[in-house]
Design an enzyme around this catalytic site. Sequence first.
Site, PDB file in Angstrom:
ATOM      1  N   PRO A   9      -5.217   8.033  12.326  1.00 14.91           N
ATOM      2  CA  PRO A   9      -6.405   7.651  11.581  1.00 14.91           C
ATOM      3  C   PRO A   9      -6.636   8.469  10.317  1.00 14.91           C
ATOM      4  O   PRO A   9      -6.421   9.679  10.293  1.00 14.91           O
ATOM      5  CB  PRO A   9      -7.551   7.853  12.576  1.00 14.91           C
ATOM      6  CG  PRO A   9      -7.007   8.674  13.671  1.00 14.91           C
ATOM      7  CD  PRO A   9      -5.529   8.475  13.685  1.00 14.91           C
ATOM      8  N   ASN A  10      -7.036   7.741   9.296  1.00 16.36           N
ATOM      9  CA  ASN A  10      -7.428   8.266   7.986  1.00 16.36           C
ATOM     10  C   ASN A  10      -6.270   8.780   7.138  1.00 16.36           C
ATOM     11  O   ASN A  10      -6.467   9.143   5.985  1.00 16.36           O
ATOM     12  CB  ASN A  10      -8.513   9.344   8.119  1.00 16.36           C
ATOM     13  CG  ASN A  10      -9.745   8.798   8.801  1.00 16.36           C
ATOM     14  OD1 ASN A  10     -10.248   7.746   8.414  1.00 16.36           O
ATOM     15  ND2 ASN A  10     -10.219   9.472   9.825  1.00 16.36           N
ATOM     16  N   ARG A  17      -8.199  11.448  -0.030  1.00 17.94           N
ATOM     17  CA  ARG A  17      -9.039  12.083   0.984  1.00 17.94           C
ATOM     18  C   ARG A  17      -8.919  13.609   0.901  1.00 17.94           C
ATOM     19  O   ARG A  17      -7.831  14.155   1.070  1.00 17.94           O
ATOM     20  CB  ARG A  17      -8.587  11.632   2.374  1.00 17.94           C
ATOM     21  CG  ARG A  17      -9.279  12.338   3.501  1.00 17.94           C
ATOM     22  CD  ARG A  17      -8.632  12.007   4.845  1.00 17.94           C
ATOM     23  NE  ARG A  17      -9.269  12.748   5.908  1.00 17.94           N
ATOM     24  CZ  ARG A  17      -8.677  13.072   7.045  1.00 17.94           C
ATOM     25  NH1 ARG A  17      -7.434  12.704   7.276  1.00 17.94           N
ATOM     26  NH2 ARG A  17      -9.327  13.743   7.959  1.00 17.94           N
ATOM     27  N   TYR A  22      -5.561  18.121   1.892  1.00 19.67           N
ATOM     28  CA  TYR A  22      -4.413  17.256   2.152  1.00 19.67           C
ATOM     29  C   TYR A  22      -3.524  17.006   0.937  1.00 19.67           C
ATOM     30  O   TYR A  22      -2.518  16.308   1.043  1.00 19.67           O
ATOM     31  CB  TYR A  22      -4.901  15.915   2.717  1.00 19.67           C
ATOM     32  CG  TYR A  22      -5.628  16.079   4.031  1.00 19.67           C
ATOM     33  CD1 TYR A  22      -4.935  16.355   5.201  1.00 19.67           C
ATOM     34  CD2 TYR A  22      -7.011  15.973   4.096  1.00 19.67           C
ATOM     35  CE1 TYR A  22      -5.602  16.527   6.411  1.00 19.67           C
ATOM     36  CE2 TYR A  22      -7.684  16.135   5.298  1.00 19.67           C
ATOM     37  CZ  TYR A  22      -6.974  16.410   6.438  1.00 19.67           C
ATOM     38  OH  TYR A  22      -7.633  16.580   7.628  1.00 19.67           O
ATOM     39  N   ASN A  71       1.899  12.473  13.371  1.00 21.22           N
ATOM     40  CA  ASN A  71       0.660  13.101  12.928  1.00 21.22           C
ATOM     41  C   ASN A  71      -0.448  12.211  13.472  1.00 21.22           C
ATOM     42  O   ASN A  71      -0.760  11.172  12.888  1.00 21.22           O
ATOM     43  CB  ASN A  71       0.591  13.211  11.404  1.00 21.22           C
ATOM     44  CG  ASN A  71      -0.636  13.959  10.940  1.00 21.22           C
ATOM     45  OD1 ASN A  71      -1.622  14.072  11.673  1.00 21.22           O
ATOM     46  ND2 ASN A  71      -0.597  14.459   9.726  1.00 21.22           N
ATOM     47  N   ALA A  74      -7.039  12.866  13.955  1.00 21.03           N
ATOM     48  CA  ALA A  74      -8.105  13.327  14.857  1.00 21.03           C
ATOM     49  C   ALA A  74      -7.819  13.015  16.319  1.00 21.03           C
ATOM     50  O   ALA A  74      -8.337  13.696  17.207  1.00 21.03           O
ATOM     51  CB  ALA A  74      -9.433  12.701  14.440  1.00 21.03           C
ATOM     52  N   GLU A  95       5.067  16.924  16.889  1.00 27.01           N
ATOM     53  CA  GLU A  95       3.695  16.850  16.381  1.00 27.01           C
ATOM     54  C   GLU A  95       3.640  17.569  15.039  1.00 27.01           C
ATOM     55  O   GLU A  95       4.102  18.706  14.924  1.00 27.01           O
ATOM     56  CB  GLU A  95       2.751  17.528  17.370  1.00 27.01           C
ATOM     57  CG  GLU A  95       1.317  17.610  16.925  1.00 27.01           C
ATOM     58  CD  GLU A  95       0.436  18.414  17.886  1.00 27.01           C
ATOM     59  OE1 GLU A  95      -0.676  18.780  17.470  1.00 27.01           O
ATOM     60  OE2 GLU A  95       0.851  18.675  19.031  1.00 27.01           O
ATOM     61  N   HIS A  97       1.154  18.409  11.400  1.00 29.06           N
ATOM     62  CA  HIS A  97      -0.130  18.409  10.697  1.00 29.06           C
ATOM     63  C   HIS A  97       0.109  18.927   9.294  1.00 29.06           C
ATOM     64  O   HIS A  97       0.881  19.872   9.093  1.00 29.06           O
ATOM     65  CB  HIS A  97      -1.156  19.286  11.413  1.00 29.06           C
ATOM     66  CG  HIS A  97      -1.420  18.834  12.803  1.00 29.06           C
ATOM     67  ND1 HIS A  97      -2.222  17.751  13.083  1.00 29.06           N
ATOM     68  CD2 HIS A  97      -0.939  19.284  13.989  1.00 29.06           C
ATOM     69  CE1 HIS A  97      -2.242  17.564  14.396  1.00 29.06           C
ATOM     70  NE2 HIS A  97      -1.467  18.466  14.968  1.00 29.06           N
ATOM     71  N   ARG A 104      -8.886  25.930  10.464  1.00 27.07           N
ATOM     72  CA  ARG A 104      -9.974  24.987  10.193  1.00 27.07           C
ATOM     73  C   ARG A 104     -11.028  25.062  11.292  1.00 27.07           C
ATOM     74  O   ARG A 104     -11.124  26.046  12.009  1.00 27.07           O
ATOM     75  CB  ARG A 104      -9.390  23.590  10.028  1.00 27.07           C
ATOM     76  CG  ARG A 104      -8.438  23.536   8.814  1.00 27.07           C
ATOM     77  CD  ARG A 104      -7.924  22.175   8.513  1.00 27.07           C
ATOM     78  NE  ARG A 104      -9.023  21.267   8.199  1.00 27.07           N
ATOM     79  CZ  ARG A 104      -8.904  19.943   8.226  1.00 27.07           C
ATOM     80  NH1 ARG A 104      -7.763  19.390   8.546  1.00 27.07           N
ATOM     81  NH2 ARG A 104      -9.933  19.175   7.931  1.00 27.07           N
TER      82      ARG A 104
END
Length: 141
Positions: A9-10, A17, A22, A71, A74, A95, A97, A104
Amino acid sequence: MQILILNGPNLNLLGVREPGIYGSSSFDDYLAQLRKQYNDIQIDYFQSNVEGEMIDKMQEVGFSYDGIVLNAGAYTHTSVALHDCIRALKTPVIEVHISNVHAREEFRHHSMISSACKGVICGFGLDSYRLAIEAIQHFEH
């Protein structure tokens, strides 16, 4: 060799964004660079904001591809369903990111999927994807 890059998502909003976190590059631009750099690898790409679609895609390729670069956005921090799917696959999952999730918000410090994945790469910007491809290339097949 076949690798799927799966973004959650996103991540379709990369480039617009929160560029301070990012970056300002779109994923399509970065993907073109990866495909050029690894022209001997079939790199497929799928992005979805829907958890079930991500699971469907992983199940589709998860018994024949050489690796999945995931990735989960969320969903990383909430999805037992993604965890269970990864565990069921034959194909190794890395995985990734873009940001260092440990620098964060506190809720980003825990991943529901890490224990099901072959490895985790975070904090290297879009280069995290390249590092994951490099890792997959070195797996014994």
